[in-house]
Design a protein around this motif. Structure first.
Motif, PDB file in Angstrom:
ATOM      1  N   SER A  64       0.825  -1.203   0.000  1.00 48.84           N
ATOM      2  CA  SER A  64       0.000   0.000   0.000  1.00 48.84           C
ATOM      3  C   SER A  64       0.865   1.260   0.000  1.00 48.84           C
ATOM      4  N   THR A  65       1.991   1.192   0.684  1.00 54.91           N
ATOM      5  CA  THR A  65       2.893   2.338   0.730  1.00 54.91           C
ATOM      6  C   THR A  65       3.505   2.601  -0.643  1.00 54.91           C
ATOM      7  N   ILE A  66       3.900   1.538  -1.329  1.00 54.93           N
ATOM      8  CA  ILE A  66       4.466   1.693  -2.669  1.00 54.93           C
ATOM      9  C   ILE A  66       3.412   2.242  -3.619  1.00 54.93           C
ATOM     10  N   PRO A  86       3.235  16.696  -0.669  1.00 57.54           N
ATOM     11  CA  PRO A  86       3.333  16.141   0.688  1.00 57.54           C
ATOM     12  C   PRO A  86       2.969  14.663   0.729  1.00 57.54           C
ATOM     13  N   GLY A  87       2.089  14.212  -0.164  1.00 56.76           N
ATOM     14  CA  GLY A  87       1.758  12.790  -0.232  1.00 56.76           C
ATOM     15  C   GLY A  87       2.957  11.951  -0.614  1.00 56.76           C
ATOM     16  N   VAL A  88       3.783  12.460  -1.540  1.00 54.12           N
ATOM     17  CA  VAL A  88       5.010  11.758  -1.925  1.00 54.12           C
ATOM     18  C   VAL A  88       5.963  11.691  -0.738  1.00 54.12           C
ATOM     19  N   VAL A  89       6.104  12.793  -0.034  1.00 51.95           N
ATOM     20  CA  VAL A  89       7.024  12.836   1.111  1.00 51.95           C
ATOM     21  C   VAL A  89       6.551  11.874   2.208  1.00 51.95           C
ATOM     22  N   LEU A  90       5.252  11.885   2.503  1.00 45.29           N
ATOM     23  CA  LEU A  90       4.726  10.993   3.537  1.00 45.29           C
ATOM     24  C   LEU A  90       4.913   9.526   3.157  1.00 45.29           C
ATOM     25  N   ALA A  91       4.665   9.190   1.894  1.00 40.66           N
ATOM     26  CA  ALA A  91       4.834   7.800   1.458  1.00 40.66           C
ATOM     27  C   ALA A  91       6.306   7.388   1.493  1.00 40.66           C
ATOM     28  N   ALA A  92       7.195   8.309   1.135  1.00 42.01           N
ATOM     29  CA  ALA A  92       8.628   7.989   1.161  1.00 42.01           C
ATOM     30  C   ALA A  92       9.105   7.754   2.596  1.00 42.01           C
ATOM     31  N   ALA A 105       4.341   3.707  10.088  1.00 40.81           N
ATOM     32  CA  ALA A 105       4.299   3.586   8.629  1.00 40.81           C
ATOM     33  C   ALA A 105       2.861   3.476   8.144  1.00 40.81           C
ATOM     34  N   ARG A 106       2.024   2.772   8.881  1.00 38.22           N
ATOM     35  CA  ARG A 106       0.622   2.637   8.491  1.00 38.22           C
ATOM     36  C   ARG A 106      -0.093   3.987   8.554  1.00 38.22           C
ATOM     37  N   ARG A 107       0.168   4.767   9.612  1.00 36.26           N
ATOM     38  CA  ARG A 107      -0.450   6.101   9.716  1.00 36.26           C
ATOM     39  C   ARG A 107       0.030   7.025   8.600  1.00 36.26           C
ATOM     40  N   LEU A 108       1.336   6.992   8.320  1.00 35.43           N
ATOM     41  CA  LEU A 108       1.863   7.838   7.252  1.00 35.43           C
ATOM     42  C   LEU A 108       1.311   7.440   5.890  1.00 35.43           C
ATOM     43  N   THR A 109       1.142   6.148   5.669  1.00 38.94           N
ATOM     44  CA  THR A 109       0.565   5.688   4.409  1.00 38.94           C
ATOM     45  C   THR A 109      -0.880   6.151   4.287  1.00 38.94           C
TER      46      THR A 109
END
Length: 147
Positions: A64-66, A86-92, A105-109
């Protein structure tokens, strides 16, 4: 005493228990200089003596993160959405924390997906407003400036 052969010094106790293998020649009962192998070692001796391994756990998945990272990157490249950055930064950042801190990681995703959805909604609203603005404008046929 050289440390090879003979009996241990008086008062010495084996910290692992027992005194097997101590004789005048310094060799084990079988004539092997290293003594008998402990049970559970070597070929044909069965399982190692350490007991069964612990309960295995499933590794954290980063699928899901990828997907969030890829979708936000496509949103940045194709639509120039400000919220996709910001979505790219959070996923990275979530990609870096998948193995070490899976809860974070789950919250950031999740927040990365929220940013992606918000950027899509704002993009659709922008397209609708642009179409309404073009449709409501009156053409100026008297202009000599060209198109």
């Amino acid at each position: 005493m050289s440390g090879y052969g003979g009996n241990p010094p008086p008062g010495w106790e084996d910290p692992y228990g027992g005194t097997a293998g101590w004789d005048a020649g310094g060799y084990g009962a079988s004539g092997n200089p290293y003594g008998q192998p402990p049970p559970g070692y070597g070929y044909g001796y069965g399982q190692p003596g350490y007991g069964p391994p612990g309960v295995p756990h499933a590794p954290s998945s980063s699928g899901s993160t990828i997907a969030a990272l890829i979708c936000n990157i496509i949103g940045v490249v194709t639509c120039c959405n400000v919220l996709a950055i910001p979505g790219v930064v959070l996923a990275a950042v979530a990609m870096g924390r998948v193995q070490t801190d899976p809860e974070s990681a789950r919250r950031l995703t999740m927040w990365s997906w929220i940013m992606f959805a918000a950027s899509i909604v704002l993009g659709i609203i922008g397209v609708i407003l642009y179409i309404l603005l073009i449709a409501s404008a009156e053409p100026d046929y008297g202009s000599t400036t060209g198109v």
